[in-house]
Design an enzyme around this catalytic site. Sequence first.
Site, PDB file in Angstrom:
ATOM      1  N   SER A 172      42.185  38.212  40.281  1.00 56.88           N
ATOM      2  CA  SER A 172      42.739  36.876  40.027  1.00 56.88           C
ATOM      3  C   SER A 172      41.855  36.094  39.060  1.00 56.88           C
ATOM      4  CB  SER A 172      42.837  36.087  41.336  1.00 56.88           C
ATOM      5  OG  SER A 172      43.599  36.793  42.281  1.00 56.88           O
TER       6      SER A 172
HETATM    7  N1  SAH Z   1      41.201  40.020  45.734  1.00 55.94           N
HETATM    8  C1  SAH Z   1      41.215  40.997  44.645  1.00 55.94           C
HETATM    9  C2  SAH Z   1      42.480  40.960  43.817  1.00 55.94           C
HETATM   10  C3  SAH Z   1      43.682  41.248  44.590  1.00 55.94           C
HETATM   11  S1  SAH Z   1      45.044  41.972  43.723  1.00 55.94           S
HETATM   12  C4  SAH Z   1      40.006  40.874  43.750  1.00 55.94           C
HETATM   13  O1  SAH Z   1      39.152  39.998  43.973  1.00 55.94           O
HETATM   14  O2  SAH Z   1      39.909  41.688  42.832  1.00 55.94           O
HETATM   15  C5  SAH Z   1      45.960  42.349  45.188  1.00 55.94           C
HETATM   16  C6  SAH Z   1      45.553  43.642  45.836  1.00 55.94           C
HETATM   17  O3  SAH Z   1      46.300  43.740  47.041  1.00 55.94           O
HETATM   18  C7  SAH Z   1      45.874  44.893  45.025  1.00 55.94           C
HETATM   19  O4  SAH Z   1      44.723  45.637  44.825  1.00 55.94           O
HETATM   20  C8  SAH Z   1      46.886  45.631  45.916  1.00 55.94           C
HETATM   21  O5  SAH Z   1      46.771  47.037  45.853  1.00 55.94           O
HETATM   22  C9  SAH Z   1      46.529  45.114  47.285  1.00 55.94           C
HETATM   23  N2  SAH Z   1      47.561  45.234  48.328  1.00 55.94           N
HETATM   24  C10 SAH Z   1      48.909  45.099  48.218  1.00 55.94           C
HETATM   25  N3  SAH Z   1      49.505  45.275  49.415  1.00 55.94           N
HETATM   26  C11 SAH Z   1      48.492  45.524  50.312  1.00 55.94           C
HETATM   27  C12 SAH Z   1      48.466  45.790  51.707  1.00 55.94           C
HETATM   28  N4  SAH Z   1      49.576  45.843  52.445  1.00 55.94           N
HETATM   29  N5  SAH Z   1      47.261  45.988  52.295  1.00 55.94           N
HETATM   30  C13 SAH Z   1      46.116  45.952  51.574  1.00 55.94           C
HETATM   31  N6  SAH Z   1      46.090  45.713  50.243  1.00 55.94           N
HETATM   32  C14 SAH Z   1      47.259  45.496  49.616  1.00 55.94           C
END
Ligand code: SAH
Length: 218
Positions: free
Chosen positions: A63
């Site tokens: 993000s």
């Molecule tokens: N917080 C992260 C960015 C998040 S992007 C950072 O600091 O880089 C959102 C992430 O959520 C992605 O990597 C995606 O694969 C993950 N995601 C999506 N659905 C999910 C689920 N059910 N459980 C765990 N992770 C999930």
Amino acid sequence: MRDPYSGRREDMVDRLKERGVLRTPKVIEAMQKVPRHLFVPRGMRESAYYDTPLGIGSGQTISAPHMVGMMLEYLEFHEGQKVLEVGGGSGYHAALAGHIVGPSGHVYSVERIPSLARRAIRNLEAGGLSDRVDVLLGDGSEGVPDHAPYDRIFITCAAPEIPPPLMEELDDGGKLLIPLGSRYYQDLIMLEKQGDQIRRRSLGGCVFVPLIGKYGFS
Ligand code: SAH
């Protein structure tokens, strides 16, 4: 070793302070200390301190710094707290939370894509925060009962509903922050648990990649 990116990181933090995004000393210090360039793919390090989301592989993004800073401010972390993040991605957001809760606190960060989870572990080691953050592989929408209850839960992907297991795993007095809405546009929602009462506040619009899982999108 001198950090060649420290000047850019200071500038990023100064801009976020001027815009009123960063206000709390603990959050400011975390964003000054945690090296965002170590959490983005090597070829993108030069862009690490622009206020923009960046691709981290597998169609996912880290993000924008202002969104990360805003969420950290809203969550009002305290030292020693136990935190759950759903959507580990690069590990950056979890690293910042780990910095703020300190050595007596802990962050569990769930990621569903194995290659990203592996890289997040390496990034956290490089960033010096691997002792404060555990990266777990799985569907975070199903919760992580092993370490519950949590003082803070934050979800960094877009959810169509509040996953019931997460609400259950939130401690009394705890806060849960979640982007709630469609795949394309969400409202950032804060839930605060006080006994049987849940206080709900809408904090404005946002855009996150979708939560994929049992209580997410398919
Ligand atoms: N917080 C992260 C960015 C998040 S992007 C950072 O600091 O880089 C959102 C992430 O959520 C992605 O990597 C995606 O694969 C993950 N995601 C999506 N659905 C999910 C689920 N059910 N459980 C765990 N992770 C999930």
